[in-house]
Design an enzyme around this catalytic site. Sequence first.
Site, short mmCIF file in Angstrom:
data_model
loop_
_atom_site.label_atom_id
_atom_site.label_comp_id
_atom_site.label_asym_id
_atom_site.label_seq_id
_atom_site.Cartn_x
_atom_site.Cartn_y
_atom_site.Cartn_z
CG HIS A 53 -2.19 -1.10 1.14
ND1 HIS A 53 -2.94 -1.23 2.10
CD2 HIS A 53 -2.51 -2.03 0.31
CE1 HIS A 53 -3.69 -2.15 1.70
NE2 HIS A 53 -3.63 -2.64 0.65
CG PHE A 83 0.74 -9.81 4.81
CD1 PHE A 83 0.80 -10.28 5.97
CD2 PHE A 83 0.48 -11.07 3.66
CE1 PHE A 83 0.57 -11.74 6.45
CE2 PHE A 83 0.29 -12.25 4.04
CZ PHE A 83 0.37 -12.51 5.44
CB CYS A 84 0.17 -3.17 4.12
SG CYS A 84 -0.36 -2.72 5.92
CB ALA A 85 0.13 -6.53 -0.25
#
Length: 459
Positions: free
Chosen positions: A132, A380-382
């Site tokens: 992100h 995982f901020c993805a």
Amino acid sequence: MTVISSTAGAADALVRDPLPVLGRDVRVPLVTGGEVTYAALDYAASTPALQRVWDDVAAYAPYYGSVHRGAGYLSQLSTDLFEQSRAVVADFLGCREEDQVVFTRSTTDSLNLLAAVLPAGTQVFVFESEHHAALLPWRRAAGATLTCLSAPRTPEQAVAALDVALHGAPKGPKLVCVTGASNVTGELWPVAGLAAAAHRHGARIVLDAAQLAPHHPVDIAALGVDWVAFSGHKLYAPFGSGVLAGRADWLREAEPYLAGGGATRTVARGAGGGLDVQWHTTVARHEAGSPNVIGAYAIASACKALREAGFDTLVAREQALLGRLREGLADLPEVRVLSLFGPDAPQVGVLSFTVAGWNSSHFAAALSAEYGIGVRDGLFCAHPLLRTLLGAAPDDPGECGAPDAAPGEASLNAIRVSFGAGTPQEHVERFLTAVRTLIRDGAAWTYRTENGRCVPAPH
């Protein structure tokens, strides 16, 4: 006065031994009774600080002083140390003579800084597989347009897809943002090939090296990238510092990222009661305010420690641990390892997986509470990448780091194990033993969702 120390060490011993890190002897309690030495296997989120870095920072701490503004000895010493740190980082990254090294708070801050200095009308290209921090800053850039490309399934496909996208783009400034190593799969990306494709079409490229720099040497000139961004807390330094290094022109020509002291050459009252300001054209332009001297020094210390240890040695040791991890998980049919480029793709010490019949947050909670092993669970901020890897629709619910189902139920999340230069082999072996035991026998404790996290229930 040279303040950056050079700790003598026997590099040949590192073939077998991990680098000394803080927290390596920390003991944690288990819900089942007793305590164990904590196994930190969440390096992709934050590495433990190297003991060497902590010692260097502690040695400097009594000499702490303001930077660039003081006539006193401690201020001059701190200024020298700050600028020496910048030179060390530039050397670590293989910066070109005309490149600038700007100290920031993190990779996220570095990419937001770059987004803030984009020329009007810049077209930005990213793959959906980015973190992100590399996906989101461009949406706030004034006048910029964002093109999000589908996750490729081979490195060659990544280069070809970028080539096609740039070929069809209108004239004007263009920027490509790409990771060096995925924070989800650990897979290495074809950075040099993507840089060549970008430059063929007059585009610039910034490398998100947050997951690459701790594991592999990063050379701006050799890779052909225009900028590199990374974080200190992923490079064995404490939190709160980062770097944006690379070309100076866009940085020099844009309004300062932050307005304040240190970014200005002169400030005077202007006609009509306003202010006339001349901004610096050097790195000071984007380093307003009192800088994080300790953070910059910690990054420089980590850079020196990794260089002195030798990346060849560190990579060989990490790949041996990675091979053992993959071998152990391959023996468990319930485990599905997530990958874009396939099982033979080169990768760093980052691996994500799911376990059939388990909610990933429940599994991660059991690893921690029952075995003293720290991993990461969630998206995982993805988020776009995880949805692609898990075969989920774009609107399927899911939240980074939080379970969406009760323990034992399927959910849109995964488990990530990650390690590096400070990881003992025993931690990997303990992790594999715990995974096998949980799959075979189930959790020994009951768990519940509390404040968005899966936690042990009181007994």
